[in-house]
Design an enzyme around this catalytic site. Sequence first.
Site, PDB file in Angstrom:
ATOM      1  N   CYS A 333       0.708  -1.312   0.127  1.00  0.00           N
ATOM      2  CA  CYS A 333       0.130   0.157   0.003  1.00  0.00           C
ATOM      3  C   CYS A 333       0.532   0.936   0.282  1.00  0.00           C
ATOM      4  O   CYS A 333       1.764   1.987  -1.186  1.00  0.00           O
ATOM      5  CB  CYS A 333      -0.356   0.212   1.342  1.00  0.00           C
ATOM      6  SG  CYS A 333      -1.965   0.814   0.847  1.00  0.00           S
ATOM      7  N   HIS A 430      -4.285  -5.684   1.030  1.00  0.00           N
ATOM      8  CA  HIS A 430      -3.701  -6.210   2.114  1.00  0.00           C
ATOM      9  C   HIS A 430      -4.530  -7.641   2.254  1.00  0.00           C
ATOM     10  O   HIS A 430      -5.781  -7.719   2.334  1.00  0.00           O
ATOM     11  CB  HIS A 430      -4.016  -5.171   3.366  1.00  0.00           C
ATOM     12  CG  HIS A 430      -3.991  -3.870   3.563  1.00  0.00           C
ATOM     13  ND1 HIS A 430      -2.643  -3.113   3.255  1.00  0.00           N
ATOM     14  CD2 HIS A 430      -4.485  -2.517   2.622  1.00  0.00           C
ATOM     15  CE1 HIS A 430      -1.940  -1.923   3.392  1.00  0.00           C
ATOM     16  NE2 HIS A 430      -3.284  -1.294   3.006  1.00  0.00           N
TER      17      HIS A 430
END
Length: 494
Positions: A333, A430
């Site tokens: 991310c 994630h």
Amino acid sequence: MDRARTPAVMILGTGSNVGKSLIVAGLCRLFADRGLKVRPFKPQNMSNNAAATAGGEIGRAQALQARAARVAPHPDMNPVLLKPEGEQGSQIILQGRVAGRLASRDFARRGDFLPQVLASFARLGADADLVIVEGAGSPAETNLRARDIANLGFARAAAVPAILVGDIDRGGVIASLVGSHAVLDPADRAMIQGFAVNRFRGAVELFRPGVETIAAATGWPCLGVVPWFAAAHRLPAEDGLDLRSERKPDARIRIAVPILPGIANFDDLDPLKLEPAVDLLLVPPGQALPVCDVVILPGSKTTLRDLAALRAEGWDIDILAHRRRGGHVLGLCGGYQMLGRIVRDPAGLEGSGGEAPGLGLLDVETTLEGRKTVREVAFAHVASATQGQAYEIHLGRTDGPDTLQASFLANGAPEGASSPDGRVVGTYLHGIFASDAVRGAWLAGIAGGAPLTALRFDAVVEQTLDALAIHLARHLDVETLLAIARGRAGAGLP
């Protein structure tokens, strides 16, 4: 039963990180196993460790509590999530969706969200036998009481009785419980129906005089002294302050993770931390990155600020040297964004805005934009064709030549980027390491050889939640807890 007054009880703490989240998770599993429809609820959370649900973002702790209750997570379980963006303030997630920013000087404005908090609580309770509410920080912070929605402000508005928990491991538990009683006004004090002491080490009977002192000074009954639960490290931590290394000298793979100020979604690391083959080194500021096989740059809520912090620590030099030695680098991310050529935040969506050069390890560029991606996805690891479930929570668009050789697929489409030699990888996904198959294949790619894993991560989490429920059943007076919750409803539980 009148569902307008569903049985409910609130677990308050004398401070942050006294174990409220785990106690709520354990109680959710305990009562769910008794056949009750249990729902966790936290009116306001402040954390960059977030979970994606079908309806938006909530705190990861509430997602774990929902799992403990054997139900799907929902934004109503955490209607206000404040995601810190440094000293200047926080991003507001209201009932799962971005609702602006809250400046630090305007923190009392959170009281404006009480109607949404009460609406979420009512919806949650309408389909529940029991709601277990978690407070935030301490109810004794009288400077924040005027527009409080996280602790006794909510408890009084919703008529929910409370239990106050103190942490004996940090010391001063008698003073913290008695002191909380002393500073609360009478109406707030009356909402607290008992106390408990958490994280006790040693012979519990030795603390009997302490229990008597607290009970005599407060008038509250003791609902239990809960011994230290050693397996807690197997469950996701809510607070970044809990991040620490657990050294495994005989591990085959060494992974280094720099701890940046705005670290987010750090539970991505939990499966690696528990993996016997992996020595996961969480490197605090002030220390150089060690020689290792992999450097992981984790998620970040403030990418430009964390990129500057990384350079200030000299970690950029360590990472580039690691890359020259042939080491692997993985960016998750915000960490993915840092690996590119440049990161732009023209609208100041994560702080003061601006732009900065990235580490230049991936041929991509990132621009932060207003639309936020929050979704759950089915994903695949391209090299091994292994699969799993993951989620995305990010601002920004990342483009460039290295996205043409992505290491992952998300819902069937290429996701992320990879260097031509495959040793530098970035992804917005994630939770990829929660898949045993993906984690084993990825580790095998680092070490060479067959898939490498001795861990069944989901099984470990489930077993730990079961053990936590048993632990609380032994050491807490759960029947009195139910009676307190039942007193709110004026009727018996099923």
